[in-house]
Each structure stands twice: as C-alpha cells, then as structure tokens.
Design a protein around this motif. Structure first.
Motif, PDB file in Angstrom:
ATOM      1  N   LEU A  37       0.810  -1.172   0.128  1.00 46.22           N
ATOM      2  CA  LEU A  37      -0.111   0.022  -0.060  1.00 46.22           C
ATOM      3  C   LEU A  37       0.711   1.209   0.043  1.00 46.22           C
ATOM      4  CD1 LEU A  37      -2.176  -1.922   0.895  1.00 46.22           C
ATOM      5  CD2 LEU A  37      -3.399  -0.231   1.913  1.00 46.22           C
TER       6      LEU A  37
ATOM      7  N   HIS B 254      -1.212  -0.472  -4.185  1.00 49.46           N
ATOM      8  CA  HIS B 254      -2.628  -0.096  -4.090  1.00 49.46           C
ATOM      9  C   HIS B 254      -2.678   1.114  -2.906  1.00 49.46           C
ATOM     10  CE1 HIS B 254      -3.790  -4.056  -5.052  1.00 49.46           C
ATOM     11  NE2 HIS B 254      -2.926  -4.600  -4.194  1.00 49.46           N
ATOM     12  N   LYS B 255      -3.614   1.937  -3.405  1.00 50.15           N
ATOM     13  CA  LYS B 255      -3.957   3.171  -2.339  1.00 50.15           C
ATOM     14  C   LYS B 255      -4.820   2.470  -1.300  1.00 50.15           C
ATOM     15  CE  LYS B 255      -6.070   7.511  -1.707  1.00 50.15           C
ATOM     16  NZ  LYS B 255      -6.626   8.610  -2.179  1.00 50.15           N
ATOM     17  N   GLU B 256      -5.847   1.676  -1.729  1.00 49.52           N
ATOM     18  CA  GLU B 256      -6.527   0.980  -0.452  1.00 49.52           C
ATOM     19  C   GLU B 256      -6.763  -0.402  -1.333  1.00 49.52           C
ATOM     20  OE1 GLU B 256      -9.808   3.732   0.059  1.00 49.52           O
ATOM     21  OE2 GLU B 256     -11.057   2.794  -1.393  1.00 49.52           O
TER      22      GLU B 256
ATOM     23  N   ARG C 209      -5.834  -0.032   4.239  1.00 53.12           N
ATOM     24  CA  ARG C 209      -5.586   1.269   3.930  1.00 53.12           C
ATOM     25  C   ARG C 209      -4.521   2.024   4.852  1.00 53.12           C
ATOM     26  NH1 ARG C 209      -9.198   6.285   1.702  1.00 53.12           N
ATOM     27  NH2 ARG C 209      -7.695   8.065   1.857  1.00 53.12           N
ATOM     28  N   HIS C 210      -3.560   2.741   4.465  1.00 56.19           N
ATOM     29  CA  HIS C 210      -2.479   3.156   5.233  1.00 56.19           C
ATOM     30  C   HIS C 210      -3.001   3.969   6.454  1.00 56.19           C
ATOM     31  CE1 HIS C 210       1.604   4.211   6.732  1.00 56.19           C
ATOM     32  NE2 HIS C 210       1.090   5.474   6.410  1.00 56.19           N
TER      33      HIS C 210
ATOM     34  N   VAL D  82      -6.795  10.215   7.252  1.00 57.19           N
ATOM     35  CA  VAL D  82      -8.301   9.844   7.518  1.00 57.19           C
ATOM     36  C   VAL D  82      -8.734  10.500   8.657  1.00 57.19           C
ATOM     37  CG1 VAL D  82      -8.037   7.472   6.534  1.00 57.19           C
ATOM     38  CG2 VAL D  82      -7.662   7.779   8.876  1.00 57.19           C
TER      39      VAL D  82
ATOM     40  N   ASN E 164     -16.116   2.511   7.547  1.00 55.75           N
ATOM     41  CA  ASN E 164     -15.534   1.891   6.406  1.00 55.75           C
ATOM     42  C   ASN E 164     -15.702   0.284   6.319  1.00 55.75           C
ATOM     43  OD1 ASN E 164     -14.002   3.534   3.994  1.00 55.75           O
ATOM     44  ND2 ASN E 164     -13.901   4.402   5.866  1.00 55.75           N
TER      45      ASN E 164
ATOM     46  N   CYS F 263     -10.699  -4.017   9.392  1.00 57.42           N
ATOM     47  CA  CYS F 263     -10.118  -2.947   8.883  1.00 57.42           C
ATOM     48  C   CYS F 263      -8.866  -2.783   9.494  1.00 57.42           C
ATOM     49  CB  CYS F 263     -10.840  -1.779   8.915  1.00 57.42           C
ATOM     50  SG  CYS F 263     -10.100  -0.158   8.503  1.00 57.42           S
TER      51      CYS F 263
ATOM     52  N   LEU G  14      -5.163  -0.757   9.518  1.00 61.83           N
ATOM     53  CA  LEU G  14      -4.521   0.437   9.213  1.00 61.83           C
ATOM     54  C   LEU G  14      -3.118   0.470   9.561  1.00 61.83           C
ATOM     55  CD1 LEU G  14      -7.317   2.840  10.502  1.00 61.83           C
ATOM     56  CD2 LEU G  14      -6.939   2.157   8.159  1.00 61.83           C
TER      57      LEU G  14
END
Length: 243
Positions: free
Chosen positions: A83, A104-106, A119-120, A124, A187, A196, A198
């Motif tokens: 990511l 990827h971005k997400e 996602r990083h 956010v 999300n 999720c 992160l």
C-alpha cells in the motif's frame, strides 16, 4: 500448506531515528525468509520506505537484499500487496512488473473466509487536515515531473533532508485514536468487512468496534511488530532476531 497471512506497516527504511532497532532492514529480510513456508499472503500497509521515487533507469541499490527477498517470497507462492503510505506514495511500475508485488492506495481482500479492508491511514483523521493539503501539492503531476528532473542522488538527499525535518516536527503530534477507529468503523460498514487494517499512527493493537474489528501492526522501527492471521483470527506478534 500455506495458510497464514502476515501484515506489517511503517518500516520507514532509509532512516534510522534515535532508538531504532539496529540492522532492522536485514531483520526484515530474515522475517521474509522465515515465512516462506507458511505465508499465503503478505500485505505491507504503507510506509515501507522513508522515501521512494522511481526513475526510468534507477532503483535505490541500498535496498537490494530486501527487493530480492520480496521477489523470492512471491516466487514461493505468497501473494504480496503493497500500500502507498504518506512517505512512499510515488510508486511507479517497478514493484508490479519486476517483483510481482501489487501496489494499491486501498485494498479489499478475502482471506481465510474473512473480508478485510486495508488502508495506510494518512489523512483519514480529521486532525490531518493540513497533511491532506500538502499531499495534494506533493502529488501534483507537475511537481512530480519537476522532481524527476533532479539528479537521483540529489533528489534522494533532498527527500531525506525534508523527511528528517518533518519527522522532528511531527514528534509532538497527538494521536487521536478515536478518529481512526471512527473512520475505520464507517468503512467496515461501507465495504461489508470483518476487519479494517490500518497503519500510519505506529500504534499496534486490535480494537472491537460496532461493525467489526480494527487492527494495526504498529511499526518496524523501535519494535519489530506484525499481525499474523490464521484460521480467521488476528494476533499481534514481535519478530525475535536470532543472535
């Protein structure tokens, strides 16, 4: 049988701030070698590098062992995803074309019967408003083109200088964990996920929220922590370096 998934984040290779684990890049290489027999998936949840930029004929040779280890792990049958982080968002096609590592971005994945959203995590939190503006400036196509025109040695030196100063400026930043958990919870519901995952805030943990579970591997600077997923369950581990 390869039945274990591994998630790491925030390694920040290319910089060694005070208190960093000595030889941590070689430790990461050994970690990648150690999971060859068990890893079905590896997801690097952003900021693998303190800075990354690709030129047509230039790849930073300082990370050769790591790049080779990633390709070997991929060739062993492990599915690898990388990511974009806030430090290393300027990936081109080197990782997917040369190493077989998807960028990827997400990311949404189905692993062990569970649905995961990755996602990083930069930008956010509501308190990251200033960063969101700066990211747009740095990622603007004209600015990326102008940076490419700088000699790679000079460009990398400039990036490291800026990174050191931004790191110092960010040391006093207060992590508002509730903002990350609130965003992740929304999300989880949006994407219909069980987990999720992160990075970004460098805090390792597993948190139960209304719509599922939020997890973070922490960082690979002062502690060599990672997430391990087996039989649909996540746990936090720390890589022990052999003497």
């Amino acid at each position: 049988m390869k039945s274990v998934a591994y998630f790491i984040s925030d390694v920040h290779l290319g910089v060694n701030p005070p208190g960093a684990v000595p030889g941590r890049e070689q430790a990461l290489v050994r970690f990648l070698e150690s999971i060859k027999e068990t890893a079905s998936h590896l997801v690097i949840v952003g900021d693998l590098f303190e800075f990354w930029y690709e030129y047509n004929d230039y790849v930073c040779r300082n990370h050769f062992d790591l790049l080779f280890a990633l390709r070997e792990l991929k060739n062993s049958g492990c599915e690898i995803h990388l990511l974009q982080g806030n430090h290393d968002f300027a990936y081109g096609d080197f990782f997917p074309k040369t190493l077989g590592v998807a960028v990827h971005k997400e990311l949404l994945l189905e692993i062990q019967g569970k649905r995961l959203f990755f996602r990083h995590g930069d930008g956010v939190a509501k308190s990251d408003f200033g960063y969101r503006i700066m990211r747009k400036v740095l990622d603007f196509p004209l600015n990326r083109f102008l940076f490419r025109e700088i000699h790679p040695d000079w460009g990398m030196a400039l990036a490291r200088f800026v990174g050191r100063n931004s790191r110092k400026a960010g040391q006093s930043r207060v992590i508002k964990m509730d903002e990350y958990l609130h965003w992740a919870d929304a999300n989880l519901k949006k994407h219909g996920c069980d987990y999720c995952v992160l990075g970004h805030h460098h805090i390792s943990g597993i948190w139960n929220v209304e719509n599922g579970i939020v997890a973070s591997a922490g960082e690979w600077i002062k502690k060599l922590t990672y997430l391990r997923m087996e039989a649909g369950e996540l746990s936090i581990k720390e890589f022990e370096q052999s003497c």
